[in-house]
Scaffold this motif. Structure first.
Motif, PDB file in Angstrom:
ATOM      1  N   ILE A  18       0.698  -1.146  -0.002  1.00  0.00           N
ATOM      2  CA  ILE A  18       0.041  -0.019   0.113  1.00  0.00           C
ATOM      3  C   ILE A  18       0.886   1.219  -0.122  1.00  0.00           C
ATOM      4  O   ILE A  18       1.657   1.397   0.845  1.00  0.00           O
ATOM      5  CB  ILE A  18      -1.027  -0.093   1.328  1.00  0.00           C
ATOM      6  N   ILE A  19       0.837   2.025  -1.056  1.00  0.00           N
ATOM      7  CA  ILE A  19       1.705   3.089  -1.299  1.00  0.00           C
ATOM      8  C   ILE A  19       0.752   4.407  -0.894  1.00  0.00           C
ATOM      9  O   ILE A  19       0.030   4.766  -1.661  1.00  0.00           O
ATOM     10  CB  ILE A  19       2.464   3.234  -2.659  1.00  0.00           C
ATOM     11  N   ASN A  20       0.879   5.027   0.193  1.00  0.00           N
ATOM     12  CA  ASN A  20       0.297   6.212   0.438  1.00  0.00           C
ATOM     13  C   ASN A  20       0.745   7.515  -0.028  1.00  0.00           C
ATOM     14  O   ASN A  20       1.510   8.180   0.618  1.00  0.00           O
ATOM     15  CB  ASN A  20      -0.175   6.168   1.949  1.00  0.00           C
ATOM     16  N   GLY A  21       0.550   7.766  -1.207  1.00  0.00           N
ATOM     17  CA  GLY A  21       0.583   9.125  -1.712  1.00  0.00           C
ATOM     18  C   GLY A  21       2.296   9.770  -1.844  1.00  0.00           C
ATOM     19  O   GLY A  21       2.670   9.800  -3.131  1.00  0.00           O
ATOM     20  N   ALA A  22       3.209   9.405  -1.054  1.00  0.00           N
ATOM     21  CA  ALA A  22       4.343   9.914  -1.198  1.00  0.00           C
ATOM     22  C   ALA A  22       5.205   9.204  -2.154  1.00  0.00           C
ATOM     23  O   ALA A  22       6.362   9.714  -2.778  1.00  0.00           O
ATOM     24  CB  ALA A  22       5.082  10.011   0.253  1.00  0.00           C
ATOM     25  N   ARG A  23       4.929   7.846  -2.376  1.00  0.00           N
ATOM     26  CA  ARG A  23       5.656   7.090  -3.451  1.00  0.00           C
ATOM     27  C   ARG A  23       4.845   6.438  -4.469  1.00  0.00           C
ATOM     28  O   ARG A  23       3.704   6.376  -4.332  1.00  0.00           O
ATOM     29  CB  ARG A  23       6.434   5.785  -2.529  1.00  0.00           C
ATOM     30  N   SER A  24       5.435   6.128  -5.589  1.00  0.00           N
ATOM     31  CA  SER A  24       5.072   5.732  -6.640  1.00  0.00           C
ATOM     32  C   SER A  24       4.872   4.331  -6.466  1.00  0.00           C
ATOM     33  O   SER A  24       5.749   3.514  -6.552  1.00  0.00           O
ATOM     34  CB  SER A  24       5.798   6.001  -8.020  1.00  0.00           C
ATOM     35  N   LYS A  25       3.512   3.434  -6.220  1.00  0.00           N
ATOM     36  CA  LYS A  25       3.422   2.286  -6.034  1.00  0.00           C
ATOM     37  C   LYS A  25       3.915   1.628  -7.234  1.00  0.00           C
ATOM     38  O   LYS A  25       4.522   0.370  -7.138  1.00  0.00           O
ATOM     39  CB  LYS A  25       1.897   1.991  -5.459  1.00  0.00           C
ATOM     40  N   SER A  26       3.404   1.948  -8.234  1.00  0.00           N
ATOM     41  CA  SER A  26       3.874   1.177  -9.543  1.00  0.00           C
ATOM     42  C   SER A  26       5.140   1.271  -9.759  1.00  0.00           C
ATOM     43  O   SER A  26       5.912   0.111 -10.102  1.00  0.00           O
ATOM     44  CB  SER A  26       3.046   1.712 -10.552  1.00  0.00           C
ATOM     45  N   GLU A 164       5.231   4.431   3.891  1.00  0.00           N
ATOM     46  CA  GLU A 164       4.988   5.872   4.581  1.00  0.00           C
ATOM     47  C   GLU A 164       5.447   6.826   3.381  1.00  0.00           C
ATOM     48  O   GLU A 164       6.274   6.682   2.595  1.00  0.00           O
ATOM     49  CB  GLU A 164       5.712   5.869   5.685  1.00  0.00           C
ATOM     50  N   PRO A 165       4.811   8.133   3.566  1.00  0.00           N
ATOM     51  CA  PRO A 165       5.213   9.327   2.852  1.00  0.00           C
ATOM     52  C   PRO A 165       6.726   9.623   2.784  1.00  0.00           C
ATOM     53  O   PRO A 165       7.614   9.175   3.623  1.00  0.00           O
ATOM     54  CB  PRO A 165       4.486  10.506   3.513  1.00  0.00           C
ATOM     55  N   MET A 166       7.172  10.173   1.874  1.00  0.00           N
ATOM     56  CA  MET A 166       8.590  10.509   1.746  1.00  0.00           C
ATOM     57  C   MET A 166       8.948  11.384   2.828  1.00  0.00           C
ATOM     58  O   MET A 166       8.093  12.372   3.420  1.00  0.00           O
ATOM     59  CB  MET A 166       8.692  11.316   0.430  1.00  0.00           C
ATOM     60  N   TYR A 197       6.198  17.065  -0.256  1.00  0.00           N
ATOM     61  CA  TYR A 197       7.066  16.157  -0.570  1.00  0.00           C
ATOM     62  C   TYR A 197       6.260  15.036  -1.454  1.00  0.00           C
ATOM     63  O   TYR A 197       6.490  13.823  -1.556  1.00  0.00           O
ATOM     64  CB  TYR A 197       7.621  15.458   0.744  1.00  0.00           C
ATOM     65  N   MET A 198       5.409  15.525  -2.323  1.00  0.00           N
ATOM     66  CA  MET A 198       4.612  14.710  -2.930  1.00  0.00           C
ATOM     67  C   MET A 198       5.166  14.215  -4.293  1.00  0.00           C
ATOM     68  O   MET A 198       5.801  15.205  -5.193  1.00  0.00           O
ATOM     69  CB  MET A 198       3.234  15.351  -3.506  1.00  0.00           C
ATOM     70  N   PRO A 199       5.476  12.944  -4.682  1.00  0.00           N
ATOM     71  CA  PRO A 199       6.414  12.716  -5.939  1.00  0.00           C
ATOM     72  C   PRO A 199       5.786  13.093  -7.191  1.00  0.00           C
ATOM     73  O   PRO A 199       6.592  13.627  -8.057  1.00  0.00           O
ATOM     74  CB  PRO A 199       6.455  11.141  -5.855  1.00  0.00           C
TER      75      PRO A 199
END
Length: 551
Positions: A18-26, A164-166, A197-199
């Motif tokens: 589960i990638i919550n926002g701060a990282r590109s899950k894909s 977790e977020p970056m 810090y949003m990618p």
């Protein structure tokens, strides 16, 4: 961080990242896939687009083609079971990545027909799709999602991996990598903080600065970002619940999108138009054939005075192209009047991180928030209907009939047709094209044994054609006939008979008893009678068709 989602031998099975926002899950899933292959080159790695049912099915068909599963081309084959059984029985280890499972309902619920009953569908055998995710010691499944609730519907709590977020250091590293030019580290830190810090926001901002350097610096971009509150709030307030549905949909992404989009509008309007067109398709797997022509709003208004008769003439030409082959579509692509300009527009959208290339460079994708922000901007600026019409027009031009020779093309375009089915246009000419598109999509769904989609698409096609063309038009009758075929696929013989009798009687009256469409409608009704055990009536109709065709 990719190591956080690596699998050990004792931890094989169903997993979720589960990638919550701060990282590109894909991107993390892609990195994990490469590392898996590097560690064990005998491991199969399969990628499944799982944002919706159509993409999920297409991915399973791609897997079946890739490993050449016997029986995959059988019309009545359950493609999900074929892939499930191959994975279960494989002697080699494998990794299956389900990307973007933000809504798991299509995996959990049994398909239903138009009456709300479980669909008697040869593809799924009335089983939820998640049951075709095999659990075995030699295989692992990684699911990416922004939605923890969706993930928990598929995996155990103990198997969730929360990313977790970056933090500041990671955001600065990403910014410097994407920026590509020398800038003051303190200014970069200030802008990264402003972007939360949003990618995606960092990537878009860095792309803007890098492309406009040296005329735009980090500190100048920060000032523009801080002065963009009015534009940001006007877009966010338009439908705040949708734009803020998860932690990734933050103000920073909306503002960086607006800054880049407004600049592209001023300097390269055709590129902004191209993004507007792309936003109406399914955001994944957009083929070049769908986007290599887009008519600007000014051009559309200039041509509108030519009248409805010319639009109808254009549509009649489209109907005569029912058997367009893949080669024809290639010719359509090559006919783009300004190929160099088209390529330049694509380069701009890629440079600003609005779209990405997939595979060999003829398939494109866009981030869900880029798609959403673009559509909302079009709506608030009165341009939504124009680009809805253009997207339907492009789809209608390339989506062929559901005959066998067109299946490969239909498979590529089917998810986009389903997306278009939820975008009913307003104008009459657009409605006619929309009705034809849905008819062809229903035709393909029927050929694939896809009961639910065949019924839904055929019924929408009937309503659209009936509204514009009338109840007795031959195209309305064709859509009614397709709905009858879909009903028969699910064993709803009485409903099929009712429609087929209407089609037959109307065809006799309007087209004549000898017309090929009339004979087809009689043959369809005869088929229904055979399945109902009404042998005498069925035989009489078959004899009637045979004798008429001998004349």
């Amino acid at each position: 961080m990719a190591s956080a989602i690596s699998f050990s031998d004792r931890n094989q099975g169903l997993q979720a990242g589960i990638i919550n926002g701060a990282r590109s899950k894909s991107q993390l899933a892609i990195e994990h896939a490469y590392r898996t292959y590097e560690r064990s080159q005998e491991t199969w790695v399969f990628w499944v687009h799982a944002s919706n049912e159509a993409r999920f099915e297409q991915s399973y068909r791609n897997i079946a083609d890739c490993v050449k599963i016997t029986g995959r081309q059988n019309l009545r084959a359950n493609i999900f079971k074929l892939v499930h059984d191959w994975l279960r029985d494989s002697k080699d280890p494998w990794l299956l990545i389900l990307d973007n499972v933000d809504d798991a309902r299509f995996l959990l619920h049994v398909q239903v027909d138009g009456q709300g009953q479980p669909a008697n569908d040869s593809r799924t055998a009335s089983r939820p799709l998640h049951e075709y995710l095999p659990h075995c010691k030699h295989g692992s499944i990684l699911i990416t999602s922004r939605n923890k609730k969706a993930a928990l519907q598929l995996v155990e709590q103990r198997n969730l991996i929360i990313i977790e977020p970056m933090d500041e250091a990671q955001a600065l590293a990403l910014f410097k990598t994407k920026l590509g030019v020398q800038e003051n580290s303190g200014n970069i830190a200030k802008l990264a903080a402003a972007l939360e810090y949003m990618p995606l926001a960092i990537t878009q901002a860095a792309a803007y600065i890098s492309r406009r350097s040296p005329r735009c610096t980090v500190i100048q971009y920060l000032e523009e970002f801080q002065n963009s509150d009015h534009g940001k709030m006007s877009l966010l307030d338009y439908n705040a619940s949708q734009l803020r549905r998860d932690r990734e949909a933050k103000n920073s992404i909306i503002v960086t999108w607006q800054i880049s989009f407004h600049y592209i509008q001023r300097t390269r309007p055709s590129a902004a138009d191209l993004l507007s067109l792309m936003s109406f398709f399914d955001r994944q797997g957009i083929p070049e054939t769908l986007i290599c022509h887009c008519e600007r709003p000014q051009e559309a208004s200039q041509s509108s005075h030519k009248g409805k008769s010319q639009a109808m003439g254009h549509l009649r030409r489209l109907f005569r192209q029912n058997k367009r082959s893949y080669k024809d579509q290639e010719n359509y692509r090559k006919s783009y009047s300004n190929k160099a300009g088209f390529e330049y527009d694509l380069d701009i959208l890629r440079d600003y991180s609005f779209i990405t290339l997939v595979g060999e460079g003829t398939i494109f994708e866009m981030h869900s928030l880029v798609q959403l922000a673009t559509r909302k901007w079009l709506d608030s600026n009165g341009k939504l209907e124009h680009w809805r019409h253009q997207s339907i027009r492009n789809l209608c031009a390339v989506f062929p009939t559901g005959e066998y020779e067109n299946w490969a093309v239909c498979q590529t375009l089917f998810a986009h047709a389903k997306a278009a089915s939820g975008q009913q246009p307003e104008g009459e000419s657009s409605l006619i094209q929309w009705g034809m598109l849905l008819y062809h999509a229903a035709w393909y769904a029927w050929r694939m044994g896809n009961i639910t989609d065949a019924e839904t698409l055929a019924i929408k096609s009937i309503k659209a054609r009936r509204k514009v063309l009338g109840q007795v038009h031959k195209d309305t009758l064709s859509s009614m006939g397709m709905a009858g075929l879909a009903y028969k696929l699910s064993g709803r013989w009485d409903a099929a008979e009712e429609l087929e009798v209407q089609v037959m009687e109307t065809s006799k009256r309007v087209l004549g008893v000898d017309h090929p469409d009339t004979l087809t409608s009689i043959a369809n009704l005869a088929s229904t009678f055979w399945n109902q055990g009404r042998w005498t009536e069925a035989e009489q109709l078959d004899v009637q068709v045979m004798e008429t065709r001998k004349r």
